[in-house]
Design a protein around this motif. Structure first.
Motif, PDB file in Angstrom:
ATOM      1  N   HIS A  84      -1.007  -1.783  -8.614  1.00  0.00           N
ATOM      2  CA  HIS A  84       0.635  -1.832  -8.191  1.00  0.00           C
ATOM      3  C   HIS A  84       0.889  -3.462  -8.338  1.00  0.00           C
ATOM      4  O   HIS A  84       1.900  -3.824  -8.684  1.00  0.00           O
ATOM      5  CB  HIS A  84       1.034  -1.187  -6.744  1.00  0.00           C
ATOM      6  N   GLU A 110       0.758  -1.288   0.130  1.00  0.00           N
ATOM      7  CA  GLU A 110       0.112  -0.059  -0.114  1.00  0.00           C
ATOM      8  C   GLU A 110       0.966   1.367   0.008  1.00  0.00           C
ATOM      9  O   GLU A 110       0.662   2.145  -0.572  1.00  0.00           O
ATOM     10  CB  GLU A 110      -0.843   0.009   1.115  1.00  0.00           C
ATOM     11  N   ARG A 111       1.877   1.268   0.753  1.00  0.00           N
ATOM     12  CA  ARG A 111       2.841   2.305   0.911  1.00  0.00           C
ATOM     13  C   ARG A 111       3.649   2.578  -0.433  1.00  0.00           C
ATOM     14  O   ARG A 111       3.658   3.614  -0.941  1.00  0.00           O
ATOM     15  CB  ARG A 111       3.780   2.606   2.164  1.00  0.00           C
ATOM     16  N   TRP A 112       4.042   1.402  -0.930  1.00  0.00           N
ATOM     17  CA  TRP A 112       4.750   1.385  -2.258  1.00  0.00           C
ATOM     18  C   TRP A 112       3.919   1.961  -3.317  1.00  0.00           C
ATOM     19  O   TRP A 112       4.331   2.622  -4.311  1.00  0.00           O
ATOM     20  CB  TRP A 112       5.127  -0.075  -2.446  1.00  0.00           C
ATOM     21  N   ALA A 113       2.726   1.365  -3.419  1.00  0.00           N
ATOM     22  CA  ALA A 113       1.682   1.982  -4.409  1.00  0.00           C
ATOM     23  C   ALA A 113       1.580   3.604  -4.273  1.00  0.00           C
ATOM     24  O   ALA A 113       1.823   4.256  -5.367  1.00  0.00           O
ATOM     25  CB  ALA A 113       0.481   1.348  -4.183  1.00  0.00           C
ATOM     26  N   GLN A 114       1.570   3.942  -2.991  1.00  0.00           N
ATOM     27  CA  GLN A 114       1.172   5.323  -2.932  1.00  0.00           C
ATOM     28  C   GLN A 114       2.743   6.125  -3.628  1.00  0.00           C
ATOM     29  O   GLN A 114       2.496   7.237  -4.042  1.00  0.00           O
ATOM     30  CB  GLN A 114       1.061   5.691  -1.538  1.00  0.00           C
ATOM     31  N   ASP A 115       3.604   5.566  -3.192  1.00  0.00           N
ATOM     32  CA  ASP A 115       5.061   6.243  -3.658  1.00  0.00           C
ATOM     33  C   ASP A 115       5.065   6.177  -5.324  1.00  0.00           C
ATOM     34  O   ASP A 115       5.576   7.090  -5.806  1.00  0.00           O
ATOM     35  CB  ASP A 115       6.239   5.490  -3.292  1.00  0.00           C
ATOM     36  N   PHE A 174       2.308   6.489  -7.179  1.00  0.00           N
ATOM     37  CA  PHE A 174       0.913   6.959  -7.583  1.00  0.00           C
ATOM     38  C   PHE A 174       0.247   5.875  -8.363  1.00  0.00           C
ATOM     39  O   PHE A 174      -0.450   6.398  -9.356  1.00  0.00           O
ATOM     40  CB  PHE A 174       1.274   8.076  -8.477  1.00  0.00           C
ATOM     41  N   ARG A 175       0.082   4.750  -7.758  1.00  0.00           N
ATOM     42  CA  ARG A 175      -0.873   3.645  -8.423  1.00  0.00           C
ATOM     43  C   ARG A 175      -1.720   3.410  -7.115  1.00  0.00           C
ATOM     44  O   ARG A 175      -1.368   3.459  -6.097  1.00  0.00           O
ATOM     45  CB  ARG A 175       0.098   2.476  -8.697  1.00  0.00           C
ATOM     46  N   SER A 176      -2.890   2.605  -7.504  1.00  0.00           N
ATOM     47  CA  SER A 176      -3.669   1.909  -6.719  1.00  0.00           C
ATOM     48  C   SER A 176      -3.027   0.793  -6.263  1.00  0.00           C
ATOM     49  O   SER A 176      -2.059   0.244  -6.799  1.00  0.00           O
ATOM     50  CB  SER A 176      -4.928   1.687  -7.296  1.00  0.00           C
ATOM     51  N   VAL A 177      -3.416   0.218  -4.939  1.00  0.00           N
ATOM     52  CA  VAL A 177      -2.813  -1.135  -4.552  1.00  0.00           C
ATOM     53  C   VAL A 177      -2.968  -2.153  -5.520  1.00  0.00           C
ATOM     54  O   VAL A 177      -2.124  -2.862  -5.968  1.00  0.00           O
ATOM     55  CB  VAL A 177      -3.338  -1.538  -3.069  1.00  0.00           C
TER      56      VAL A 177
END
Length: 57
Positions: free
Chosen positions: A33, A20-25, A27-30
């Motif tokens: 990603h 979830e954090r990686w996806a935010q980094d 700019f993708r949805s979970v």
């Protein structure tokens, strides 16, 4: 655009938080990603029609 297949995914809660954090980094949805990561893994292993990457790539 091809219709996407839906299915339930059971995942460790701690791993979900990481993704979830990686996806935010990125700019993708979970969901987006996870699909991206799976495609990259399939491509790396030569299962997606692309050239299999070696350690030299």
């Amino acid at each position: 655009m091809a219709k996407k297949k839906s299915f339930p995914l059971r995942i460790d809660p701690d791993l979900y938080k990481i993704i979830e954090r990686w996806a935010q980094d990125e700019f993708r949805s979970v969901n987006g990603h996870i699909e991206f990561l799976l495609k990259e893994a399939a491509r790396r292993e030569g299962r997606l029609g692309g050239k299999k990457k070696t350690q030299d790539d």
